[in-house]
Design a protein around this motif. Structure first.
Motif, PDB file in Angstrom:
ATOM      1  N   GLY A 105      22.680  29.660 -18.999  1.00 26.95           N
ATOM      2  CA  GLY A 105      22.972  28.264 -19.298  1.00 26.95           C
ATOM      3  C   GLY A 105      21.949  27.278 -18.786  1.00 26.95           C
ATOM      4  O   GLY A 105      22.168  26.067 -18.863  1.00 26.95           O
ATOM      5  N   LEU A 106      20.822  27.766 -18.266  1.00 27.34           N
ATOM      6  CA  LEU A 106      19.791  26.850 -17.773  1.00 27.34           C
ATOM      7  C   LEU A 106      19.038  26.206 -18.927  1.00 27.34           C
ATOM      8  O   LEU A 106      18.639  25.044 -18.843  1.00 27.34           O
ATOM      9  N   ASP A 107      18.805  26.963 -19.978  1.00 26.49           N
ATOM     10  CA  ASP A 107      18.132  26.463 -21.173  1.00 26.49           C
ATOM     11  C   ASP A 107      19.049  26.654 -22.371  1.00 26.49           C
ATOM     12  O   ASP A 107      19.959  27.491 -22.342  1.00 26.49           O
ATOM     13  N   SER A 108      18.808  25.887 -23.399  1.00 27.64           N
ATOM     14  CA  SER A 108      19.622  25.972 -24.615  1.00 27.64           C
ATOM     15  C   SER A 108      18.907  26.825 -25.658  1.00 27.64           C
ATOM     16  O   SER A 108      17.675  26.788 -25.775  1.00 27.64           O
ATOM     17  N   ALA A 109      19.683  27.578 -26.411  1.00 27.70           N
ATOM     18  CA  ALA A 109      19.117  28.405 -27.478  1.00 27.70           C
ATOM     19  C   ALA A 109      18.851  27.542 -28.703  1.00 27.70           C
ATOM     20  O   ALA A 109      19.586  26.593 -28.987  1.00 27.70           O
ATOM     21  N   ASP A 110      17.796  27.873 -29.443  1.00 26.99           N
ATOM     22  CA  ASP A 110      17.531  27.217 -30.719  1.00 26.99           C
ATOM     23  C   ASP A 110      18.365  27.833 -31.829  1.00 26.99           C
ATOM     24  O   ASP A 110      18.662  27.172 -32.820  1.00 26.99           O
ATOM     25  N   ALA A 111      18.734  29.092 -31.648  1.00 20.82           N
ATOM     26  CA  ALA A 111      19.610  29.775 -32.610  1.00 20.82           C
ATOM     27  C   ALA A 111      20.233  30.971 -31.904  1.00 20.82           C
ATOM     28  O   ALA A 111      19.717  31.467 -30.904  1.00 20.82           O
ATOM     29  N   GLY A 112      21.355  31.429 -32.442  1.00 26.65           N
ATOM     30  CA  GLY A 112      22.025  32.589 -31.880  1.00 26.65           C
ATOM     31  C   GLY A 112      22.880  32.238 -30.674  1.00 26.65           C
ATOM     32  O   GLY A 112      23.125  31.065 -30.371  1.00 26.65           O
ATOM     33  N   SER A 113      23.335  33.272 -29.981  1.00 26.41           N
ATOM     34  CA  SER A 113      24.225  33.070 -28.840  1.00 26.41           C
ATOM     35  C   SER A 113      23.937  34.091 -27.755  1.00 26.41           C
ATOM     36  O   SER A 113      23.384  35.156 -28.018  1.00 26.41           O
ATOM     37  N   ALA A 114      24.320  33.738 -26.528  1.00 29.02           N
ATOM     38  CA  ALA A 114      24.206  34.636 -25.375  1.00 29.02           C
ATOM     39  C   ALA A 114      25.480  34.449 -24.561  1.00 29.02           C
ATOM     40  O   ALA A 114      25.673  33.406 -23.943  1.00 29.02           O
ATOM     41  N   LEU A 115      26.355  35.459 -24.573  1.00 27.19           N
ATOM     42  CA  LEU A 115      27.677  35.338 -23.974  1.00 27.19           C
ATOM     43  C   LEU A 115      27.844  36.273 -22.786  1.00 27.19           C
ATOM     44  O   LEU A 115      27.288  37.377 -22.758  1.00 27.19           O
ATOM     45  N   ILE A 116      28.618  35.826 -21.817  1.00 24.71           N
ATOM     46  CA  ILE A 116      28.991  36.630 -20.659  1.00 24.71           C
ATOM     47  C   ILE A 116      30.508  36.724 -20.645  1.00 24.71           C
ATOM     48  O   ILE A 116      31.194  35.705 -20.626  1.00 24.71           O
ATOM     49  N   ALA A 117      31.024  37.934 -20.697  1.00 23.44           N
ATOM     50  CA  ALA A 117      32.476  38.153 -20.758  1.00 23.44           C
ATOM     51  C   ALA A 117      33.091  37.393 -21.923  1.00 23.44           C
ATOM     52  O   ALA A 117      34.188  36.856 -21.827  1.00 23.44           O
ATOM     53  N   GLY A 118      32.348  37.336 -23.033  1.00 23.29           N
ATOM     54  CA  GLY A 118      32.867  36.724 -24.246  1.00 23.29           C
ATOM     55  C   GLY A 118      32.767  35.220 -24.297  1.00 23.29           C
ATOM     56  O   GLY A 118      33.318  34.592 -25.202  1.00 23.29           O
ATOM     57  N   ALA A 119      32.066  34.580 -23.349  1.00 24.84           N
ATOM     58  CA  ALA A 119      32.002  33.120 -23.309  1.00 24.84           C
ATOM     59  C   ALA A 119      30.617  32.677 -22.834  1.00 24.84           C
ATOM     60  O   ALA A 119      29.937  33.399 -22.106  1.00 24.84           O
ATOM     61  N   PRO A 120      30.185  31.467 -23.232  1.00 18.80           N
ATOM     62  CA  PRO A 120      28.931  30.933 -22.696  1.00 18.80           C
ATOM     63  C   PRO A 120      29.045  30.711 -21.191  1.00 18.80           C
ATOM     64  O   PRO A 120      30.120  30.388 -20.685  1.00 18.80           O
ATOM     65  N   TYR A 121      27.938  30.865 -20.484  1.00 15.48           N
ATOM     66  CA  TYR A 121      27.955  30.746 -19.029  1.00 15.48           C
ATOM     67  C   TYR A 121      28.496  29.385 -18.584  1.00 15.48           C
ATOM     68  O   TYR A 121      29.219  29.298 -17.587  1.00 15.48           O
ATOM     69  N   ARG A 122      28.148  28.329 -19.302  1.00 18.90           N
ATOM     70  CA  ARG A 122      28.546  26.974 -18.877  1.00 18.90           C
ATOM     71  C   ARG A 122      30.050  26.760 -18.899  1.00 18.90           C
ATOM     72  O   ARG A 122      30.549  25.790 -18.334  1.00 18.90           O
ATOM     73  N   THR A 123      30.784  27.654 -19.565  1.00 18.96           N
ATOM     74  CA  THR A 123      32.238  27.488 -19.643  1.00 18.96           C
ATOM     75  C   THR A 123      32.980  28.355 -18.625  1.00 18.96           C
ATOM     76  O   THR A 123      34.213  28.316 -18.578  1.00 18.96           O
ATOM     77  N   LEU A 124      32.278  29.147 -17.833  1.00 20.99           N
ATOM     78  CA  LEU A 124      32.945  30.023 -16.871  1.00 20.99           C
ATOM     79  C   LEU A 124      33.682  29.206 -15.813  1.00 20.99           C
ATOM     80  O   LEU A 124      33.139  28.249 -15.262  1.00 20.99           O
ATOM     81  N   ARG A 125      34.905  29.594 -15.517  1.00 19.52           N
ATOM     82  CA  ARG A 125      35.715  28.873 -14.539  1.00 19.52           C
ATOM     83  C   ARG A 125      35.346  29.258 -13.111  1.00 19.52           C
ATOM     84  O   ARG A 125      35.586  28.512 -12.179  1.00 19.52           O
ATOM     85  N   HIS A 126      34.802  30.455 -12.936  1.00 19.12           N
ATOM     86  CA  HIS A 126      34.418  30.951 -11.607  1.00 19.12           C
ATOM     87  C   HIS A 126      32.972  31.436 -11.680  1.00 19.12           C
ATOM     88  O   HIS A 126      32.724  32.647 -11.682  1.00 19.12           O
ATOM     89  N   PRO A 127      31.999  30.540 -11.745  1.00 14.51           N
ATOM     90  CA  PRO A 127      30.615  30.960 -12.015  1.00 14.51           C
ATOM     91  C   PRO A 127      30.092  32.014 -11.051  1.00 14.51           C
ATOM     92  O   PRO A 127      29.652  33.087 -11.480  1.00 14.51           O
ATOM     93  N   LEU A 128      30.126  31.743  -9.763  1.00  9.89           N
ATOM     94  CA  LEU A 128      29.513  32.659  -8.804  1.00  9.89           C
ATOM     95  C   LEU A 128      30.371  33.886  -8.520  1.00  9.89           C
ATOM     96  O   LEU A 128      29.862  34.892  -8.031  1.00  9.89           O
ATOM     97  N   ARG A 129      31.659  33.811  -8.809  1.00  7.62           N
ATOM     98  CA  ARG A 129      32.506  34.986  -8.657  1.00  7.62           C
ATOM     99  C   ARG A 129      32.372  35.914  -9.864  1.00  7.62           C
ATOM    100  O   ARG A 129      32.750  37.080  -9.803  1.00  7.62           O
ATOM    101  N   THR A 130      31.854  35.381 -10.954  1.00  5.25           N
ATOM    102  CA  THR A 130      31.657  36.173 -12.168  1.00  5.25           C
ATOM    103  C   THR A 130      30.239  36.718 -12.256  1.00  5.25           C
ATOM    104  O   THR A 130      30.025  37.887 -12.549  1.00  5.25           O
ATOM    105  N   VAL A 131      29.253  35.849 -11.984  1.00  4.99           N
ATOM    106  CA  VAL A 131      27.846  36.212 -12.152  1.00  4.99           C
ATOM    107  C   VAL A 131      27.057  35.796 -10.918  1.00  4.99           C
ATOM    108  O   VAL A 131      27.160  34.655 -10.456  1.00  4.99           O
ATOM    109  N   GLY A 132      26.247  36.705 -10.408  1.00  2.93           N
ATOM    110  CA  GLY A 132      25.257  36.377  -9.394  1.00  2.93           C
ATOM    111  C   GLY A 132      23.890  36.525 -10.016  1.00  2.93           C
ATOM    112  O   GLY A 132      23.637  37.505 -10.732  1.00  2.93           O
ATOM    113  N   SER A 133      22.992  35.584  -9.788  1.00  5.52           N
ATOM    114  CA  SER A 133      21.705  35.623 -10.471  1.00  5.52           C
ATOM    115  C   SER A 133      20.555  35.339  -9.518  1.00  5.52           C
ATOM    116  O   SER A 133      20.699  34.613  -8.527  1.00  5.52           O
ATOM    117  N   LEU A 134      19.424  35.916  -9.842  1.00  3.09           N
ATOM    118  CA  LEU A 134      18.187  35.692  -9.113  1.00  3.09           C
ATOM    119  C   LEU A 134      17.084  35.511 -10.140  1.00  3.09           C
ATOM    120  O   LEU A 134      16.748  36.434 -10.880  1.00  3.09           O
TER     121      LEU A 134
END
Length: 519
Positions: A61-90
């Motif tokens: 969710g840091l950058d926006s796609a020009d086309a297509g989709s990228a989902l985590i657990a069936g949803a866009p990252y920006r909509t996750l209710r528990h971001p850090l409990r769901t995904v850890g990133s480096l």
């Protein structure tokens, strides 16, 4: 490490479908599709510049796609209710402000997601940074910075790890440790997506492979890395697919990320910056010190009978005539709450900026900006409510017999004191909005401070056109003006409304740009 509860993420954890991303004219990612399934380490392999980082930034969710989709657990990252409990990133660098300690950095990240504070010490122990927890991040080496980034990723004990070149800068022992850790992490039923340009690294750790080159996912058996065609190591290749399998959403577990957690985290971030201490010093010590000097000078002149200097203001104005000094502090606060997010780390320490960590820990950008507005409003308002009345009282006290009694002051300048507080808060918010638009602290600091305290271009424009009285600083200044209303100017109430309207419009524009712009 706590095993993932049964029944969580029983479908593809990551689903990238026909994703396309451009950076200006450059096509970084070209219509790629792949999946990553639960409980496996998926390698994302390709040479430098192949589009790996661009894909991961869209996925997070840091950058926006020009086309297509990228989902985590069936949803866009920006909509996750528990971001850090769901995904850890480096991703790039440490993701921390250079002036902050590792412990302070992890504390605000943990608070933003309601994570218990003792988890900070746990992850520092896991990555081997306990002894360096009190050291400023700006002094970290490349390897230490990567360890801090990994500690941030592990903070929420997430179900999924997304790591971009995690072994960069690590010594051989660190590389062996991270390989063993990621294997154990996936063995608990959780998932890893790991990018690298090193084929040997993937051969040692990946269960599945996605190979990307030139922005596209390439063939199932061989791939071109640099100038060599190499056979893929063990593990199945995830082939491109065209039909998107829509996965059911996982039911929410507990409350989602709360606004109060985000606001408290933003308070910790702002008040932990050296620039914030400078702003407080300017607002409080600078204003009160100059108020005292000005009052003593005024008293000496009155004792001598020299009244020539009082043609433009009277003893009633003492303390209020130093509003530009307080405005400088307000501007600094409004600027650094945003500009600190974009300050780059040293290249030899991995580079990177805090904004990546901020947006992965708080992906709802409207909530994040709202929290920053609340922090700036409360902080500036509290400083102004303390400083402005104190400056007036100090001035009147030092004027001695030339001063005014407290009851008289309330009647004469009470509304101007209140107007000063409102003016300073709105000034800080305008500075905040301008910094969001510019992503730079230099431009708003230089322009706003010069216009407020040195040469007011806005005031000069009032001699050219009557429309200049509707500029925010000119209109807002009438809330403090001794002349009610000043000639050809708006009254205090109308001026305050005009400045408030400017502030609201600028914040709305900033929010729209911030929501749509790549980090």
């Amino acid at each position: 490490m706590t095993p993932a509860p049964p029944g969580r993420m029983l479908y593809d954890v990551i689903d990238v479908v026909n994703l396309t991303k451009r950076h200006g004219r450059k096509l970084a990612v070209n219509d790629i599709s792949f999946t990553a399934v639960r409980g496996r380490v998926t390698g994302f392999l390709g040479p430098n510049g192949a589009g790996k980082s661009s894909t991961l930034r869209v996925l997070l969710g840091l950058d926006s796609a020009d086309a297509g989709s990228a989902l985590i657990a069936g949803a866009p990252y920006r909509t996750l209710r528990h971001p850090l409990r769901t995904v850890g990133s480096l991703l790039d660098g440490t993701g921390a402000h250079p002036s902050r300690t590792a412990h302070a950095h992890l504390r605000w990240v943990a608070r933003s997601n309601g994570i218990r504070k003792d988890r900070v010490d746990e992850v520092l122990e896991i990555v081997g940074l306990s002894d360096a927890a009190g050291k400023r991040v700006g002094r970290y080496s490349l390897g230490m910075g990567r360890r801090l980034g990994l500690a941030t990723a592990l903070l929420g004990d997430p179900e999924l790890l997304i790591l971009d070149e995690p072994v960069n800068g690590l010594d051989p022992g660190g590389i062996r440790w991270i390989r063993r850790f990621l294997t154990e992490f996936a063995a608990t039923g959780r998932t890893v997506l790991l990018s690298s340009h090193l084929m040997a690294e993937m051969a040692d750790i990946a269960d599945d492979l996605v190979v990307i080159s030139g922005g596209r996912v390439v063939g199932p058996r061989t791939a071109r890395c640099g100038h060599r065609r190499v056979r893929l190591p063990r593990g199945r290749v995830l082939r491109p697919h065209r039909a998107h399998r829509r996965a059911p959403r996982r039911p929410p577990e507990g409350r989602g990320q709360s606004v109060s957690d985000i606001v408290i985290a933003e308070f910790r971030k702002l008040l932990g910056l050296p620039a914030s201490l400078v702003a407080v010093a300017i607002s409080v010590l600078g204003t009160l010190g100059l108020a005292a000097l000005s009052a003593l000078s005024m008293r000496a002149a009155l004792d001598r009978g020299d009244t020539a200097r009082f043609t433009d203001h009277t003893t009633t104005d003492a303390g209020l005539d130093l509003l530009p000094v307080s405005a400088v502090g307000a501007i600094v606060l409004g600027v650094v709450v945003i500009s600190s997010e974009y300050r780059s780390h040293r290249d030899d320490a991995g580079g990177g900026r805090q904004i990546s960590t901020t947006l992965t820990s708080t992906p709802r950008r409207s909530a994040l900006l709202a929290a920053k507005v609340i922090v700036v409003t409360v902080t500036t308002g509290a400083l102004a409510a303390l400083t402005v009345p104190a400056a007036v009282l100090v001035s009147q006290t030092l004027l001695g017999e030339h001063g005014h009694p407290l009851g008289d002051l309330v009647d004469r300048v009470g509304w101007r004191v209140a107007g000063s507080v409102v003016y300073l808060v709105l000034t800080a918010l305008l500075a905040c909005a301008v910094t969001v638009l510019t992503r730079s602290g230099v431009i708003p600091l230089a322009l706003l401070i010069a216009n407020t305290s040195l040469v007011s271009v806005s005031l000069l424009l009032t001699r050219v056109t009557a429309l200049a009285r509707y500029l925010p600083d000119v209109a807002g200044a009438q809330m403090v003006s001794a002349n009610y209303p000043a000639q050809d100017m708006l009254g205090p109430f109308a001026g305050g409304l005009v400045m408030a309207a400017w502030t609201v419009v600028m914040l709305v524009v900033a929010a729209v740009v911030f929501a749509r712009r790549d980090a």
